[in-house]
Each structure stands twice: as structure tokens, then as C-alpha cells.
Design an enzyme around this catalytic site. Structure first.
Site, short mmCIF file in Angstrom:
data_model
loop_
_atom_site.label_atom_id
_atom_site.label_comp_id
_atom_site.label_asym_id
_atom_site.label_seq_id
_atom_site.Cartn_x
_atom_site.Cartn_y
_atom_site.Cartn_z
N HIS A 51 0.81 -1.22 0.05
CA HIS A 51 0.13 -0.03 0.03
C HIS A 51 0.99 1.15 0.06
O HIS A 51 0.70 2.06 -0.98
CB HIS A 51 -1.04 -0.15 1.18
CG HIS A 51 -1.49 1.46 1.43
ND1 HIS A 51 -2.34 1.90 0.61
CD2 HIS A 51 -1.27 2.28 2.56
CE1 HIS A 51 -2.60 3.27 1.32
NE2 HIS A 51 -2.09 3.42 2.36
N HIS A 75 4.07 7.12 5.20
CA HIS A 75 2.65 7.90 5.87
C HIS A 75 2.04 7.14 6.91
O HIS A 75 1.37 7.74 7.98
CB HIS A 75 1.79 8.42 4.85
CG HIS A 75 1.11 7.08 4.24
ND1 HIS A 75 1.41 6.62 3.10
CD2 HIS A 75 -0.37 6.98 4.47
CE1 HIS A 75 0.59 5.77 2.95
NE2 HIS A 75 -0.59 5.80 3.77
N GLU A 79 1.21 5.72 12.84
CA GLU A 79 -0.24 5.10 12.83
C GLU A 79 -0.29 3.61 13.11
O GLU A 79 -0.88 3.10 14.19
CB GLU A 79 -1.41 5.33 11.78
CG GLU A 79 -2.59 4.92 11.81
CD GLU A 79 -3.36 5.23 10.79
OE1 GLU A 79 -4.14 4.47 10.68
OE2 GLU A 79 -3.53 6.58 10.48
N ASP A 80 0.64 2.85 12.41
CA ASP A 80 0.45 1.63 12.17
C ASP A 80 1.73 0.63 12.94
O ASP A 80 1.77 -0.48 12.82
CB ASP A 80 0.28 0.88 11.00
CG ASP A 80 -1.07 1.31 10.57
OD1 ASP A 80 -2.18 1.50 11.52
OD2 ASP A 80 -1.18 1.62 9.42
#
Length: 103
Positions: A51, A75, A79-80
Site C-alpha cells: 500500500h 505515511h 499510525e501502524d
């Protein structure tokens, strides 16, 4: 090696001349994202890294600059993954951190 093939497929889409520094920062961001996302999988079973690579390729296709392409690669690391804002600023600078966080 798949890792290097992915990086080559990204840089091949960039139409403007790349300096050695540009190549180095792209390789560093690519490796950072690849390592951070590690074995994460999407619900489809596809590696999550695919992704972020596709987002970066889309940015390259429309002639975005190197900081934006770097931001695209990393990016989702905040967050992950266990990446921190401080780590991103230290490795890639405040401009890339702003692209990733929007602040």
C-alpha cells in the site's frame, strides 16, 4: 531481491533528475517503511507495505517532490508501527514530519 526491485520500480517513475542525496533518502525511507511494516498484512492477505509503495508510486507519477514521495512511503508508520515523530524528524527532517502528521 524484492526489496531492491520495489525501490527501482519507484525511482523509475520519477521523471526529473535525482541527485545522489535524493537516491539515498528514498532508499532510507523505503527501507524504513519496509522494516517498520514488516510482516503486517492487509485483510486481503497482501503485505501492508504494498500500500505505502503504491501511494509513493502515485506521487512519483504526478511529479511530486522527494519529500512528498518520502512522506508517502512512511505515511502509515506513526499510525501502524512503533515509529515515533521524533524518529521521523531525526531521520527525514521536519518537512517530511509535517507531510506525515499535518502539524
Amino acid at each position: 531481491m524484492e526489496n531492491q526491485a520495489g525501490l527501482a520500480s519507484l525511482t523509475a517513475l520519477i521523471t526529473y533528475p535525482l541527485s545522489e542525496r535524493d537516491h539515498d533518502v528514498l532508499a532510507k525511507a523505503y527501507d524504513f517503511a519496509y522494516q517498520k511494516h514488516g510482516s503486517q498484512l492487509r485483510n486481503s492477505g497482501e503485505p501492508y507495505f504494498n500500500h505505502v509503495l503504491e501511494v509513493a508510486k502515485n506521487c512519483a507519477r504526478i511529479d511530486m517532490d522527494i519529500p512528498t514521495i518520502v512522506g508517502a512511503l512512511i505515511h502509515d508508520t506513526l499510525e501502524d508501527t512503533d515509529a515515533t515523530e521524533e524518529e521521523i524528524a531525526q531521520l527525514f527532517g521536519d518537512e517530511v514530519l509535517f507531510i506525515v502528521t499535518g502539524k
